[in-house]
Write an enzyme that holds these catalytic residues in place. Sequence first.
Site, PDB file in Angstrom:
ATOM      1  N   SER A   1       0.832  -1.199   0.000  1.00  0.00           N
ATOM      2  CA  SER A   1       0.000   0.000   0.000  1.00  0.00           C
ATOM      3  C   SER A   1       0.873   1.257   0.000  1.00  0.00           C
ATOM      4  CB  SER A   1      -0.941  -0.031   1.206  1.00  0.00           C
ATOM      5  OG  SER A   1      -1.931   0.958   1.105  1.00  0.00           O
TER       6      SER A   1
ATOM      7  N   ASP B   1      -8.865  -3.779  -6.131  1.00  0.00           N
ATOM      8  CA  ASP B   1      -8.278  -3.482  -4.828  1.00  0.00           C
ATOM      9  C   ASP B   1      -9.326  -2.834  -3.923  1.00  0.00           C
ATOM     10  OD1 ASP B   1      -6.897  -1.646  -2.840  1.00  0.00           O
ATOM     11  OD2 ASP B   1      -5.157  -2.717  -3.660  1.00  0.00           O
TER      12      ASP B   1
ATOM     13  N   HIS C   1      -6.459  -6.174  -0.511  1.00  0.00           N
ATOM     14  CA  HIS C   1      -5.496  -5.079  -0.485  1.00  0.00           C
ATOM     15  C   HIS C   1      -4.255  -5.577   0.231  1.00  0.00           C
ATOM     16  CE1 HIS C   1      -4.045  -0.982  -0.627  1.00  0.00           C
ATOM     17  NE2 HIS C   1      -3.903  -0.933   0.688  1.00  0.00           N
TER      18      HIS C   1
END
Length: 403
Positions: free
Chosen positions: A187, A287, A354
């Site tokens: 991320s 995502d 994610h």
Amino acid sequence: MVRFLWVCIVVAFCFSKWVDGFVQYSQRGDPKTEIINNTLMVSITLIRGAEAKGAVCLDGTLPAYYFNRGHGSGANSWVVHFQGGGWCSNITECVARTKTQFGSSRYMLPETGFTGILSFKAEENPDFFNWNRVLIPSCDGASYSGDSENKEAQLHFRGQRMWLTFMEELMSLGMRHAKRALISGCSAGGLTSILHCDKFRGLFKKSTKVKCLSDAGFFPDEVDISGEPTFRNFFSGVVSLQDLSQGVKKNLPRFCTRHLDPTSCFFPQNLISGIKTPLFILNSAYDIYQFYAILVPASTDPNGLWDNCKLNLTNCSPSQLQIMKGYRNQMLNLLKPISKSKQNGMSVTSCYAHCQAQYQVMWHADNSTLIGTKTISQSVGDWYFDRAEIKVYDEGCHYLVPQ
């Protein structure tokens, strides 16, 4: 009876040697480690002296990391993984982060489990299990790119200084002798690995095999369902907040800032063509974070028409699925520079997830998602060791609910 005693002695001797071996490579001045519920738990390390360099978290506390030393064939190989945690785009958000682990080491876990790409088990992490493995938490609010401060709000935007301090610390722990190195991240940490990819390469000798992995760090510069650039506005806030005296601009890749504004150079789509170091993009086309933050932020759905779809993709209407498929196609189009480069790799799943490299169930397990015929760990390993060229995407996924 005598034979039984001899068997016990031999078993006890072998076990003691195994324990001694473990202690030898896990406690030579390194953080404490222990195995709990079959997971390696690694204690936190604060970097003493970082404050004198101005290398501090948002609230001024010391930067920290988690480290497990490699052994055997991996003794001179390093994985440096940057944790996710998002960003802050205004003073209020950044002040709020100082009360959490994402803005202060005061709130970071005293120890954390190493799983996925950080796992110590060969069966769970076949290519990197015995490497030196480092986890670096996020506490600066801008993917370790800023270098300024806001004295009135008592906020320290010193991500770049922390980046340099982390690298100095790891080099002193033996990374300067690395034969193989991989910077990775999830991320916001995945964006860190892109922004600092070539800088990481520059730390090592030419003979060192260095590559970069971004997991869930490819954030497209796309509009939301109402046509508004909500996420661009957010990134603009992140950059402008920390860009006093060009604190961010001077730390972004210069090949980008020479012709684009700093906010544009925070988006990976404007960076991947210019990065010289081999780069692997691991991302989901669906995502879950991007679904909430980029495509359908709360401001675009005041009546909650997308709520059920957000909870589970099987609840999406045909028209909603078409919008999501369009978003997926836009992402694949933006990734064409990666797909055309022989040295780079790409795995795009269709999982509603994610970050997939640091969670065992996604990385390498009996029921892991397969991209083609390989687990994610096999794809990344084959790419890193040049066993195969990896440019794959998959339209299916058995993880249709959030992971």
